[in-house]
Design a protein around this motif. Structure first.
Motif, PDB file in Angstrom:
ATOM      1  N   GLY A 125       0.802  -1.220   0.000  1.00 44.24           N
ATOM      2  CA  GLY A 125       0.000   0.000   0.000  1.00 44.24           C
ATOM      3  C   GLY A 125       0.838   1.275   0.000  1.00 44.24           C
ATOM      4  O   GLY A 125       2.054   1.259   0.169  1.00 44.24           O
ATOM      5  N   TYR A 162       0.848  -3.057  -4.238  1.00 42.05           N
ATOM      6  CA  TYR A 162      -0.470  -2.654  -3.742  1.00 42.05           C
ATOM      7  C   TYR A 162      -0.832  -3.416  -2.466  1.00 42.05           C
ATOM      8  O   TYR A 162      -0.364  -4.521  -2.232  1.00 42.05           O
ATOM      9  CB  TYR A 162      -1.535  -2.903  -4.810  1.00 42.05           C
ATOM     10  CG  TYR A 162      -1.362  -2.059  -6.049  1.00 42.05           C
ATOM     11  CD1 TYR A 162      -1.527  -0.676  -6.001  1.00 42.05           C
ATOM     12  CD2 TYR A 162      -1.031  -2.642  -7.273  1.00 42.05           C
ATOM     13  CE1 TYR A 162      -1.367   0.112  -7.149  1.00 42.05           C
ATOM     14  CE2 TYR A 162      -0.873  -1.867  -8.425  1.00 42.05           C
ATOM     15  CZ  TYR A 162      -1.036  -0.493  -8.341  1.00 42.05           C
ATOM     16  OH  TYR A 162      -0.865   0.269  -9.471  1.00 42.05           O
ATOM     17  N   HIS A 163      -1.687  -2.822  -1.674  1.00 41.20           N
ATOM     18  CA  HIS A 163      -2.175  -3.440  -0.437  1.00 41.20           C
ATOM     19  C   HIS A 163      -3.177  -4.537  -0.791  1.00 41.20           C
ATOM     20  O   HIS A 163      -3.985  -4.368  -1.708  1.00 41.20           O
ATOM     21  CB  HIS A 163      -2.855  -2.369   0.424  1.00 41.20           C
ATOM     22  CG  HIS A 163      -3.046  -2.776   1.846  1.00 41.20           C
ATOM     23  ND1 HIS A 163      -3.999  -3.684   2.236  1.00 41.20           N
ATOM     24  CD2 HIS A 163      -2.394  -2.398   2.967  1.00 41.20           C
ATOM     25  CE1 HIS A 163      -3.922  -3.841   3.554  1.00 41.20           C
ATOM     26  NE2 HIS A 163      -2.962  -3.075   4.022  1.00 41.20           N
ATOM     27  N   TYR A 166      -6.695  -3.499  -1.334  1.00 42.72           N
ATOM     28  CA  TYR A 166      -6.957  -2.886  -2.642  1.00 42.72           C
ATOM     29  C   TYR A 166      -7.252  -3.974  -3.676  1.00 42.72           C
ATOM     30  O   TYR A 166      -8.126  -3.810  -4.526  1.00 42.72           O
ATOM     31  CB  TYR A 166      -5.738  -2.050  -3.039  1.00 42.72           C
ATOM     32  CG  TYR A 166      -5.838  -1.386  -4.392  1.00 42.72           C
ATOM     33  CD1 TYR A 166      -6.626  -0.246  -4.573  1.00 42.72           C
ATOM     34  CD2 TYR A 166      -5.126  -1.870  -5.487  1.00 42.72           C
ATOM     35  CE1 TYR A 166      -6.706   0.376  -5.813  1.00 42.72           C
ATOM     36  CE2 TYR A 166      -5.206  -1.251  -6.729  1.00 42.72           C
ATOM     37  CZ  TYR A 166      -5.999  -0.135  -6.888  1.00 42.72           C
ATOM     38  OH  TYR A 166      -6.084   0.481  -8.117  1.00 42.72           O
ATOM     39  N   ARG A 169     -10.777  -5.225  -3.843  1.00 43.06           N
ATOM     40  CA  ARG A 169     -11.720  -4.336  -4.552  1.00 43.06           C
ATOM     41  C   ARG A 169     -11.384  -4.187  -6.030  1.00 43.06           C
ATOM     42  O   ARG A 169     -12.211  -3.735  -6.804  1.00 43.06           O
ATOM     43  CB  ARG A 169     -11.712  -2.936  -3.905  1.00 43.06           C
ATOM     44  CG  ARG A 169     -12.019  -2.907  -2.426  1.00 43.06           C
ATOM     45  CD  ARG A 169     -12.185  -1.470  -1.936  1.00 43.06           C
ATOM     46  NE  ARG A 169     -11.005  -0.641  -2.146  1.00 43.06           N
ATOM     47  CZ  ARG A 169     -10.038  -0.471  -1.243  1.00 43.06           C
ATOM     48  NH1 ARG A 169     -10.103  -1.093  -0.078  1.00 43.06           N
ATOM     49  NH2 ARG A 169      -9.009   0.311  -1.499  1.00 43.06           N
ATOM     50  N   ASN A 170     -10.144  -4.510  -6.399  1.00 43.38           N
ATOM     51  CA  ASN A 170      -9.685  -4.297  -7.771  1.00 43.38           C
ATOM     52  C   ASN A 170      -8.977  -5.544  -8.291  1.00 43.38           C
ATOM     53  O   ASN A 170      -7.761  -5.662  -8.179  1.00 43.38           O
ATOM     54  CB  ASN A 170      -8.716  -3.101  -7.832  1.00 43.38           C
ATOM     55  CG  ASN A 170      -9.368  -1.811  -7.382  1.00 43.38           C
ATOM     56  OD1 ASN A 170      -9.977  -1.107  -8.166  1.00 43.38           O
ATOM     57  ND2 ASN A 170      -9.236  -1.509  -6.101  1.00 43.38           N
TER      58      ASN A 170
END
Length: 194
Positions: A125, A162-163, A166, A169-170
């Motif tokens: 993140g 990225y976390h 995240y 959701r993605n």
């Protein structure tokens, strides 16, 4: 390496029942981080969330389960790595940590890095990457290549990615994260660790 445990124990004792910043008043417990005190690979996220505050362990919720899968895909287990956060107490409603909270808590994750002496660090993140690398660049620009983290005499390759929250959701971010992890796997193999 070894001797990490003594260092971590000393840091935990110094933290004590920490009230150095105002997050102390809202937390259930301090989340120190956990794993192998002599880990070659360290994961560093932002701050504990609700599940972590309850359990007293870093990355135990849905994002933590995804992190466990990521570690497994690398050919490692959670027991073999160390997992921690920049901030040791949950911010209310999972808001971003404030600059004063970051500067107050920041020395402790750096002390943990020095105690563990990992060969590689993966930040999860934006906040962890920006804090450790002292930059305001977005993760999308930082990821995909190694940066050098300097902590006193240590120079450690650091891969921002990225976390896991995240990724939940993605879906589309899973491929770039795997590309980042593959670079870490290659480096660990090069160093004879994997």
């Amino acid at each position: 390496g070894n001797g990490g445990q003594a260092g971590l124990t000393a840091i935990r004792e110094e933290l004590g029942n920490c009230t150095r910043c105002r997050l102390a008043s809202g937390r259930i417990q301090l989340v120190f981080g956990q794993g192998d005190p002599d880990a070659d690979l360290m994961f560093i996220g932002e701050a504990p969330g609700r599940d972590e505050d309850i359990a007293g362990e870093a990355f135990v919720g849905a994002a933590g389960q995804l992190l466990t899968k990521m570690i497994g895909a690398m050919g490692l287990s959670r027991e073999k790595v160390f997992i921690g956060n920049i901030i040791k107490c949950r911010p209310p409603r999972n808001r971003d940590p404030e600059p004063e909270e970051m500067s107050t808590c920041g020395p402790f994750i750096r002390a943990q890095i020095k105690a563990i002496r990992p060969q590689v660090i993966i930040t999860l993140g934006r906040i962890a990457a920006q804090d450790l690398l002292a930059t305001d660049a977005p993760v999308g620009r930082l990821r995909g290549r190694f940066h050098t983290l300097r902590v006193d005499d240590l120079e450690i390759p650091l891969m921002p990615t990225y976390h896991p929250a995240y990724l939940l959701r993605n879906e589309g971010a899973k491929r770039p994260v795997w590309e980042d992890l593959k670079q870490v796997i290659a480096l660990l193999k090069e160093k004879g660790i994997l």
